[in-house]
Design an enzyme around this catalytic site. Structure first.
Site, short mmCIF file in Angstrom:
data_model
loop_
_atom_site.label_atom_id
_atom_site.label_comp_id
_atom_site.label_asym_id
_atom_site.label_seq_id
_atom_site.Cartn_x
_atom_site.Cartn_y
_atom_site.Cartn_z
N ARG A 245 6.15 2.39 -7.30
CA ARG A 245 5.02 1.97 -6.48
C ARG A 245 3.73 2.35 -7.19
O ARG A 245 3.62 3.41 -7.77
CB ARG A 245 5.09 2.71 -5.17
CG ARG A 245 4.07 2.24 -4.17
CD ARG A 245 4.51 2.76 -2.84
NE ARG A 245 3.72 2.26 -1.76
CZ ARG A 245 4.10 2.38 -0.50
NH1 ARG A 245 5.25 2.95 -0.22
NH2 ARG A 245 3.35 1.91 0.46
N GLU B 168 10.07 -8.95 3.16
CA GLU B 168 9.58 -9.10 1.79
C GLU B 168 10.69 -8.65 0.85
O GLU B 168 11.48 -7.78 1.21
CB GLU B 168 8.36 -8.18 1.54
CG GLU B 168 7.12 -8.60 2.25
CD GLU B 168 5.94 -7.66 1.92
OE1 GLU B 168 5.97 -6.96 0.89
OE2 GLU B 168 5.01 -7.64 2.72
N GLU C 112 4.24 -3.02 -6.61
CA GLU C 112 5.37 -2.39 -7.28
C GLU C 112 5.38 -2.89 -8.72
O GLU C 112 5.22 -4.08 -8.97
CB GLU C 112 6.65 -2.80 -6.54
CG GLU C 112 7.89 -2.08 -6.95
CD GLU C 112 8.16 -0.78 -6.16
OE1 GLU C 112 7.29 -0.32 -5.39
OE2 GLU C 112 9.25 -0.22 -6.36
N PHE D 159 1.66 -6.03 -2.69
CA PHE D 159 2.06 -6.27 -1.31
C PHE D 159 1.08 -5.78 -0.25
O PHE D 159 1.27 -6.03 0.93
CB PHE D 159 3.47 -5.75 -1.02
CG PHE D 159 3.71 -4.30 -1.37
CD1 PHE D 159 3.20 -3.29 -0.62
CD2 PHE D 159 4.50 -4.00 -2.47
CE1 PHE D 159 3.44 -1.97 -0.94
CE2 PHE D 159 4.75 -2.67 -2.81
CZ PHE D 159 4.22 -1.65 -2.03
N ARG E 49 6.45 7.84 7.65
CA ARG E 49 7.70 7.10 7.56
C ARG E 49 8.12 6.75 8.98
O ARG E 49 8.86 7.48 9.62
CB ARG E 49 8.76 7.98 6.89
CG ARG E 49 10.02 7.22 6.50
CD ARG E 49 11.10 8.13 5.94
NE ARG E 49 10.77 8.72 4.66
CZ ARG E 49 10.82 8.09 3.50
NH1 ARG E 49 11.18 6.83 3.46
NH2 ARG E 49 10.49 8.71 2.39
N LYS F 8 13.51 -0.61 5.69
CA LYS F 8 14.10 -1.10 4.44
C LYS F 8 15.57 -1.36 4.60
O LYS F 8 16.27 -0.63 5.31
CB LYS F 8 13.82 -0.13 3.29
CG LYS F 8 14.27 1.27 3.52
CD LYS F 8 13.82 2.19 2.39
CE LYS F 8 14.17 3.62 2.72
NZ LYS F 8 13.59 4.60 1.85
N LYS G 264 12.36 -6.40 -1.68
CA LYS G 264 12.14 -5.00 -2.06
C LYS G 264 12.46 -4.84 -3.53
O LYS G 264 13.60 -4.99 -3.94
CB LYS G 264 13.03 -4.08 -1.23
CG LYS G 264 12.79 -2.60 -1.54
CD LYS G 264 13.61 -1.72 -0.62
CE LYS G 264 13.18 -0.27 -0.68
NZ LYS G 264 13.10 0.30 -2.01
N ARG H 145 3.29 6.84 -6.73
CA ARG H 145 3.65 7.14 -5.36
C ARG H 145 3.33 8.59 -5.01
O ARG H 145 2.98 8.92 -3.90
CB ARG H 145 5.15 6.87 -5.23
CG ARG H 145 5.75 7.23 -3.95
CD ARG H 145 7.27 7.25 -4.14
NE ARG H 145 7.89 7.69 -2.91
CZ ARG H 145 8.65 6.91 -2.15
NH1 ARG H 145 8.88 5.67 -2.50
NH2 ARG H 145 9.16 7.36 -1.06
#
Ligand code: AMP
Length: 560
Positions: free
Chosen positions: A257, A250, A302, A342, A414, A420, A252, A272
């Protein structure tokens, strides 16, 4: 429970480096509390006045606290500086000054010891104060609170107000302490904490309704969820390989966020970090209430700032939108924002976090109305992925996300399900022209460095950034010794030095910034290596920095 017991616990935690010891001490303490004391105590032990999910803000600065401390203790600026230089910690500084008070406080014999819940209550009242005269009233209330403190209590009241506990006891250890205290599995505590948004709330539920209570915690509208995070990979090939030969890329976007919650007609937006940013984004609220085809939903996306042609602007422009509470109307006109979605985590009474990524995205598409989704495509071919990355960069975006097909949404984690890819800009060789002493563990070391590029026209070194990132402790110590030999001028905790030391620096982007006379500043600068082999004359020039800076802008413009 008296507040002093909490302060004593913090002292014990601070003195040990053993994690198991910290967990045991804390869980024993939690078990002794009343039900209503658990949430506030867990917050305070983690150095926060209120749960993360609370909208309450103290808005009390260190400068305000310093004034109060002067008044209570009769200490001078010099004494404060000396105490700080010795300890490097504002809580300990407070304790030192309280202990050496010139005007001894009249200890009234009937004065009750400060209760843990009283501290919370006072802080809550401070947070509620708004409008004219609020600052002074806040000051008076905190002065009243600190006046009742002995040095140890004062140390921790100050740390909680400033939000810097520095006992080494963090969230992860607290999760283990809660599990141990209330005899519930730690994985369940962790999971519940991601959904509830704060471990203090989970602790309170665990104490009251044990394992079953925790199992019942899932996503719910109006309760922000910790966002799923991504690990960095070097390139497209690596992403495809980690995801087993095929992945979903996707765009970025370089924005902020947002988690948008809808419950009937009400919309709330969380950042976020889970704070409520609804009032800063009225046009997103309108868009969501108009377009989202659901009665209850939690969607993620985003928000990016755009110029008048709709092309993305650097992240920095967007920050101005979030900082403003007033003049929102004007900001809407000056810095328009755009939303792309997203993910979909919750829909009409049902949690979707365990559904496969593709299915969540499908459903998102079906309820998003006119709201755009991030550009996306699935591929097993690196060349196709590279083309897609190229397109994302040309459109002014930051890079790509790669999401593993079939994967669930794992809040707060994470892991490798999301990756990313951000092609970084070429590193610069810069010269250190100044430095500051650090805080805490680093208070005796020059650990924060001013980085400069050479202006060929004048021969001067112009600052373009500052960083404390990248060097090991050993290197910082060595750097401190080197810099001290080069000092030309000292200003408090800052020194200016002869431009001799060259370092290689990476960064995320170059921003326009009024901070330095050069008009530019590196975002997320980090020292990647020392370059003793280079002399300052070989360092990168200001012209080169400007060229990279302008290249960024051009790339963004080309998107139109
Ligand atoms: P980073 O902040 O560098 O760790 O990158 C992760 C962040 O990228 C997320 O928290 C989002 O704010 C942002 N982001 C931008 N585009 C996307 C996307 N398509 N999917 C997920 N996150 C995205």
């Amino acid at each position: 429970m008296i507040f002093r017991s909490l302060a004593e616990l913090c002292e014990k935690i601070e003195k040990t480096t053993k994690r198991s010891e910290m967990i045991k001490l804390t869980s024993d303490f939690l078990r002794q509390l009343n039900q209503v004391e658990i949430e506030p105590a867990v917050c305070m032990l983690l150095g926060r006045p209120f749960p993360n999910t609370s909208e309450e803000r103290l808005d009390v600065s260190w400068a305000t606290l310093v004034d109060i401390i002067y008044r209570i203790t009769g200490a001078s600026r010099r004494e404060l500086d000396a105490a700080f230089a010795k300890s490097g910690d504002i809580g300990t500084t407070t304790a030192i000054l309280f202990a050496s008070k010139k005007v001894k406080r009249q200890q009234l014999f009937f004065e009750r010891p400060l209760q843990l819940l009283e501290v919370r209550e006072i802080l809550r009242k401070v947070a509620k104060l708004r409008g004219a005269g609020a600052r002074r009233k806040k000051q008076r209330m905190i002065e009243g609170l600190l006046n009742r403190c002995d040095p140890l209590e004062a140390k921790y009241v100050v740390k909680i107000i400033i939000g810097e506990m520095r006992t080494g006891f963090q969230e992860g250890l607290m999760e283990m302490a809660v599990a141990r205290a209330f005899k519930v599995p730690v994985n369940l505590v962790r999971r519940a904490s991601m959904f509830a948004g704060d471990i203090s709330i989970v602790a309170s539920i665990a104490a009251k309704s044990g394992e079953e209570g925790l199992r019942n915690i899932g996503p719910a509208p109006m309760r922000p969820i910790k966002p799923m995070l991504a690990q960095v990979v070097q390139d497209i090939e690596e992403a495809i390989r980690i995801h087993g030969g095929m992945t979903s890329f996707e765009y970025k976007l370089d924005g902020a966020r947002v988690q948008i919650h809808k419950l009937g007609n009400e919309i709330r937006i969380f950042s976020r970090r889970l704070s409520d940013v609804t009032t800063s984004l009225p046009e997103i609220v309108d868009l969501a209430s108009r377009e989202l085809k659901a009665n209850e939903a939690i969607v993620e996306g985003e928000v990016i700032a755009v110029d008048k042609w709709g092309s993305p602007l650097p992240f920095q422009s967007l920050l101005q939108r979030f900082r403003r509470e007033r003049e929102v109307e004007r900001m809407i006109r000056e810095i328009p924002v755009k939303l792309q979605l997203f993910d979909l985590l919750y829909l009409d009474g049902r949690s979707l976090v365990d559904l496969p990524y593709e299915e969540r995205r499908e459903r998102l598409k079906s309820i998003a109305g006119e709201i755009e989704l991030t550009e996306q495509m699935m591929t097993s071919r690196p060349d196709v992925g590279k083309d897609f990355l190229e397109r994302a960069m040309r459109a002014g975006h930051e890079g790509l996300m790669a999401k593993r097909p079939g994967s669930p949404y794992t809040p707060g984690i994470r892991g490798k399900l999301w990756l990313k890819i951000k092609p970084t800009l070429e590193p610069l060789d810069l010269v250190i022209v100044g430095a500051e002493f650090g805080y805490g563990r680093r208070h005796e070391w020059l650990s924060d460095y001013y980085l400069a590029a050479r202006d060929e026209a004048t021969g001067k070194f112009e600052i373009i950034g500052k960083t404390f990132k990248g060097l090991t402790d050993e290197e910082i110590r060595e750097m401190t010794r080197e810099l001290q030999k080069l000092v030309v001028r000292a200003e408090g905790r800052r020194i200016w030095v002869l431009p001799k030391i060259v370092v290689e620096v990476t960064y995320n982007e170059i921003q326009r910034s009024p901070k330095y006379p050069s008009g530019m500043a590196l975002r997320f600068a980090r020292i990647t290596q020392l370059r003793p082999d280079k002399s300052p004359i070989e360092a990168d020039t200001l012209a080169r920095v400007r060229q990279i800076f302008e290249g960024q802008i051009k790339r963004r413009r080309q998107s139109g």
